[in-house]
Design a protein around this motif. Structure first.
Motif, PDB file in Angstrom:
ATOM      1  N   LYS A 136     -27.728   1.848  16.672  1.00 17.92           N
ATOM      2  CA  LYS A 136     -27.374   2.557  15.442  1.00 17.92           C
ATOM      3  C   LYS A 136     -27.134   4.043  15.693  1.00 17.92           C
ATOM      4  N   ASP A 137     -27.903   4.606  16.618  1.00 19.53           N
ATOM      5  CA  ASP A 137     -27.783   6.047  16.884  1.00 19.53           C
ATOM      6  C   ASP A 137     -26.599   6.387  17.787  1.00 19.53           C
ATOM      7  N   THR A 138     -26.353   5.559  18.788  1.00 20.68           N
ATOM      8  CA  THR A 138     -25.360   5.904  19.814  1.00 20.68           C
ATOM      9  C   THR A 138     -24.151   4.983  19.870  1.00 20.68           C
ATOM     10  N   HIS A 139     -24.243   3.814  19.197  1.00 24.61           N
ATOM     11  CA  HIS A 139     -23.171   2.813  19.263  1.00 24.61           C
ATOM     12  C   HIS A 139     -22.869   2.435  20.718  1.00 24.61           C
ATOM     13  N   THR A 140     -23.905   2.444  21.538  1.00 28.36           N
ATOM     14  CA  THR A 140     -23.754   2.149  22.969  1.00 28.36           C
ATOM     15  C   THR A 140     -24.860   1.208  23.427  1.00 28.36           C
ATOM     16  N   ILE A 141     -24.502   0.249  24.269  1.00 22.96           N
ATOM     17  CA  ILE A 141     -25.480  -0.655  24.861  1.00 22.96           C
ATOM     18  C   ILE A 141     -25.318  -0.626  26.379  1.00 22.96           C
ATOM     19  N   THR A 142     -26.419  -0.806  27.076  1.00 27.06           N
ATOM     20  CA  THR A 142     -26.386  -0.796  28.543  1.00 27.06           C
ATOM     21  C   THR A 142     -26.488  -2.232  29.044  1.00 27.06           C
ATOM     22  N   MET A 143     -25.447  -2.672  29.731  1.00 30.73           N
ATOM     23  CA  MET A 143     -25.415  -4.021  30.278  1.00 30.73           C
ATOM     24  C   MET A 143     -25.586  -3.971  31.793  1.00 30.73           C
ATOM     25  N   GLY A 144     -26.571  -4.696  32.299  1.00 28.37           N
ATOM     26  CA  GLY A 144     -26.733  -4.826  33.734  1.00 28.37           C
ATOM     27  C   GLY A 144     -25.877  -5.971  34.241  1.00 28.37           C
ATOM     28  N   ASP A 161     -21.288  -9.889  18.486  1.00 28.46           N
ATOM     29  CA  ASP A 161     -22.063 -10.407  17.351  1.00 28.46           C
ATOM     30  C   ASP A 161     -23.106  -9.391  16.879  1.00 28.46           C
ATOM     31  N   ALA A 162     -23.649  -8.600  17.813  1.00 26.89           N
ATOM     32  CA  ALA A 162     -24.593  -7.549  17.435  1.00 26.89           C
ATOM     33  C   ALA A 162     -23.897  -6.491  16.584  1.00 26.89           C
ATOM     34  N   GLN A 163     -22.677  -6.142  16.961  1.00 24.63           N
ATOM     35  CA  GLN A 163     -21.911  -5.171  16.176  1.00 24.63           C
ATOM     36  C   GLN A 163     -21.683  -5.674  14.754  1.00 24.63           C
ATOM     37  N   LYS A 164     -21.355  -6.966  14.645  1.00 21.53           N
ATOM     38  CA  LYS A 164     -21.117  -7.564  13.329  1.00 21.53           C
ATOM     39  C   LYS A 164     -22.404  -7.637  12.512  1.00 21.53           C
ATOM     40  N   GLU A 165     -23.500  -8.063  13.141  1.00 19.29           N
ATOM     41  CA  GLU A 165     -24.777  -8.221  12.446  1.00 19.29           C
ATOM     42  C   GLU A 165     -25.313  -6.882  11.946  1.00 19.29           C
ATOM     43  N   LEU A 166     -25.151  -5.830  12.766  1.00 20.68           N
ATOM     44  CA  LEU A 166     -25.683  -4.513  12.418  1.00 20.68           C
ATOM     45  C   LEU A 166     -24.682  -3.657  11.641  1.00 20.68           C
ATOM     46  N   LYS A 167     -23.478  -4.236  11.427  1.00 14.54           N
ATOM     47  CA  LYS A 167     -22.423  -3.551  10.653  1.00 14.54           C
ATOM     48  C   LYS A 167     -22.083  -2.188  11.257  1.00 14.54           C
ATOM     49  N   LEU A 168     -21.837  -2.191  12.567  1.00 16.01           N
ATOM     50  CA  LEU A 168     -21.488  -0.963  13.276  1.00 16.01           C
ATOM     51  C   LEU A 168     -19.981  -0.902  13.512  1.00 16.01           C
ATOM     52  N   PRO A 169     -19.398   0.278  13.521  1.00 10.91           N
ATOM     53  CA  PRO A 169     -17.946   0.391  13.731  1.00 10.91           C
ATOM     54  C   PRO A 169     -17.535  -0.009  15.144  1.00 10.91           C
ATOM     55  N   GLU A 170     -18.431   0.174  16.113  1.00 10.65           N
ATOM     56  CA  GLU A 170     -18.143  -0.198  17.495  1.00 10.65           C
ATOM     57  C   GLU A 170     -19.450  -0.213  18.292  1.00 10.65           C
ATOM     58  N   ILE A 171     -19.433  -0.911  19.408  1.00  5.55           N
ATOM     59  CA  ILE A 171     -20.497  -0.806  20.399  1.00  5.55           C
ATOM     60  C   ILE A 171     -19.828  -0.647  21.756  1.00  5.55           C
ATOM     61  N   LYS A 172     -20.016   0.494  22.350  1.00  8.01           N
ATOM     62  CA  LYS A 172     -19.472   0.749  23.683  1.00  8.01           C
ATOM     63  C   LYS A 172     -20.443   0.201  24.723  1.00  8.01           C
ATOM     64  N   ILE A 173     -19.903  -0.339  25.794  1.00  8.39           N
ATOM     65  CA  ILE A 173     -20.732  -0.922  26.843  1.00  8.39           C
ATOM     66  C   ILE A 173     -20.812   0.032  28.029  1.00  8.39           C
ATOM     67  N   LYS A 174     -22.034   0.381  28.387  1.00  3.00           N
ATOM     68  CA  LYS A 174     -22.278   1.149  29.600  1.00  3.00           C
ATOM     69  C   LYS A 174     -22.768   0.166  30.661  1.00  3.00           C
ATOM     70  N   TYR A 175     -22.007   0.029  31.733  1.00  5.27           N
ATOM     71  CA  TYR A 175     -22.337  -0.938  32.772  1.00  5.27           C
ATOM     72  C   TYR A 175     -23.226  -0.314  33.853  1.00  5.27           C
ATOM     73  N   VAL A 176     -24.267  -1.041  34.229  1.00  7.11           N
ATOM     74  CA  VAL A 176     -25.173  -0.589  35.281  1.00  7.11           C
ATOM     75  C   VAL A 176     -25.303  -1.706  36.322  1.00  7.11           C
ATOM     76  N   PRO A 177     -24.939  -1.441  37.583  1.00  4.62           N
ATOM     77  CA  PRO A 177     -25.101  -2.482  38.612  1.00  4.62           C
ATOM     78  C   PRO A 177     -26.585  -2.747  38.870  1.00  4.62           C
ATOM     79  N   ILE A 178     -26.932  -4.011  38.981  1.00  7.78           N
ATOM     80  CA  ILE A 178     -28.308  -4.391  39.278  1.00  7.78           C
ATOM     81  C   ILE A 178     -28.307  -5.352  40.454  1.00  7.78           C
TER      82      ILE A 178
END
Length: 291
Positions: A36-44, A75-92
């Protein structure tokens, strides 16, 4: 005096009520708050586990697990009614993925980690995305057909993986003299086999698909022996994020029920002539809860 006493008791009751109401109020997950604060998620993601999770020719994360996680994020973007969710990729990798999820650096790890009770102490897991088992990767001309043929030989296993305990159990049960060689990547294991530093690679057989395909001489390699263990793979999420976990579970259940999960599977595993196994189908049906 009596009046002041009742006033004090009344004030205490009011304070207690507000405290109880506050504690009963729904708490926002750290991940949901971050979204909600950043519209960003970190995906490993894993860099070399094709076709599950890897860097494609454009050096972008891609693969079966990545596609599933992208749908979860949509689906998270739709459920939380956010305009976008940007993906920050992190190699693991297999050594750091659990720690990066546990400490919140990674919001969702999309590399197909095996769900174990030991790992579940530190992180939460999504429904099962893929089911594999442990087998042996060898050179065809090695004469190795099963674990019983490894007495006096060198067997590579992934460092910090879940396969070494299974190998150690087999060694003890069969009273075998095997030297265990730890490798940090599947590619390193392939090099060890081809160069004869190791006689076999005992690992999750889903890792063998890309290894054989990428080998200089794919026809020289073989996957042998029975399957050992049950390795249900899933996506890791930091603990104490029940709302985000609900979104993950719901999204995956919808993929299972709608047939979308099967389409994603066929897209990535179809070229390897693999079909959905009965174990994977059963896992998907188990998680297909009604609305």
């Amino acid at each position: 005096m009596k009046k002041r006493t009742w006033q004090a008791i009344g004030a205490l009751c009011v304070a207690s009520w507000f405290s109880a109401a506050a504690s009963a109020a729904p708490q926002i997950d750290a991940i949901v708050q971050k979204l909600k604060d950043t519209h960003t998620i970190t995906m490993g993601y894993r860099e070399t586990i094709e076709p599950t999770s890897f860097l494609n020719s454009q050096h972008q994360p891609d693969g079966y697990a990545v596609d599933m996680c992208k749908q979860i994020i949509a689906d998270a973007q739709k459920e939380l009614k956010l305009p976008e969710i940007k993906i920050k990729y992190v190699p693991i990798n297999i050594q750091n993925r659990q720690a990066l999820v546990a400490n919140g650096t990674v919001d969702i790890a999309c590399g197909g980690a095996v769900h174990t009770f030991a790992r579940a102490r530190q992180v939460d897991f999504s429904p099962v995305s893929y089911v594999s088992a442990n087998q042996l990767l060898v050179l065809k001309d090695s004469g190795i057909k099963s674990i019983d043929d490894l007495n006096g030989k060198v067997v590579a296993v992934p460092t910090a993986g879940n396969t070494e305990p299974i190998l150690n159990q087999l060694i003890a049960e069969k009273k075998l003299n095997i030297k265990v060689l730890h490798v940090d990547t599947h590619a390193a294991a392939l090099i060890d086999i081809v160069s004869h530093r190791a006689d076999a690679y005992f690992c999750d057989n889903s890792a063998f698909l890309h290894l054989i395909k990428s080998a200089q001489d794919p026809k020289a390699l073989a996957v042998v022996g029975p399957e050992y263990g049950y390795a249900p793979q899933a996506f890791m999420v930091p603990k104490n994020n029940p709302t985000f976990m609900w979104i993950v579970n719901h999204s995956m259940a919808q993929m299972f029920e709608s047939g979308q999960a099967e389409k994603i599977f066929n897209k990535w595993f179809g070229p390897y002539n693999l079909k959905i196994s009965p174990r994977l189908r059963a896992a998907w049906e188990t998680y297909s809860y009604p609305e």
